[in-house]
Design a protein around this motif. Sequence first.
Motif, mmCIF file in Angstrom:
data_model
loop_
_atom_site.group_PDB
_atom_site.id
_atom_site.type_symbol
_atom_site.label_atom_id
_atom_site.label_comp_id
_atom_site.label_asym_id
_atom_site.label_seq_id
_atom_site.Cartn_x
_atom_site.Cartn_y
_atom_site.Cartn_z
ATOM 1 N N GLN A 89 2.087 13.535 0.464
ATOM 2 C CA GLN A 89 1.492 13.157 1.738
ATOM 3 C C GLN A 89 2.497 12.402 2.589
ATOM 4 N N SER A 90 2.467 12.592 3.875
ATOM 5 C CA SER A 90 3.330 11.819 4.775
ATOM 6 C C SER A 90 2.602 11.482 6.037
ATOM 7 N N ALA A 123 0.825 -1.205 0.000
ATOM 8 C CA ALA A 123 0.000 0.000 0.000
ATOM 9 C C ALA A 123 0.863 1.262 0.000
ATOM 10 N N ASP A 124 2.033 1.215 0.630
ATOM 11 C CA ASP A 124 2.915 2.382 0.688
ATOM 12 C C ASP A 124 3.371 2.824 -0.695
ATOM 13 N N SER A 125 3.402 1.916 -1.664
ATOM 14 C CA SER A 125 3.814 2.257 -3.017
ATOM 15 C C SER A 125 2.846 3.221 -3.687
ATOM 16 N N PHE A 126 1.608 3.321 -3.165
ATOM 17 C CA PHE A 126 0.593 4.146 -3.794
ATOM 18 C C PHE A 126 0.326 5.430 -3.026
ATOM 19 N N VAL A 127 1.108 5.713 -2.010
ATOM 20 C CA VAL A 127 0.938 6.947 -1.249
ATOM 21 C C VAL A 127 1.474 8.110 -2.070
ATOM 22 N N ASP A 128 0.725 9.186 -2.112
ATOM 23 C CA ASP A 128 1.122 10.381 -2.847
ATOM 24 C C ASP A 128 2.392 10.942 -2.204
ATOM 25 N N ALA A 129 3.369 11.322 -3.039
ATOM 26 C CA ALA A 129 4.650 11.840 -2.543
ATOM 27 C C ALA A 129 4.468 13.087 -1.683
#
Length: 85
Positions: A84-85, A76-82
Motif C-alpha cells: 500500500q502507498s 503508525a507508518d511502521s505498520f503500513v502494508d508494503a
Amino acid sequence: MERYFNTEGCCRPELHYMVRLEDMVDKIKKHYVDRGKYFVINRGRQYGKTTTLRALAEYLKEDYTVLSMDFQALGADSFVDAGQS
C-alpha cells in the motif's frame, strides 16, 4: 554511596530505597508467566512499572529466555502494508 529516594528512572536496590519486589514478581510468575497468560502492568508515572519489569526479567532468567522490546519509537507508518502507498 548512601542510598536515597529515587524520583526519576529505574530504581536499583543497591542505590535507592524501594519496596521489596520479591513477592510481587513471584506472584506474577506463578499466576501469569508459568500459565502462559498475558498480563499488563498499567499505572501512572512513578509507580515502578519499569523497575518491576526489570526485576521480573531478572527473576525469570533462570527458567526462561527473557527478551526486552521497546515499541515507543514505532509510528503508525511502521505498520503500513508494503503493498500500500
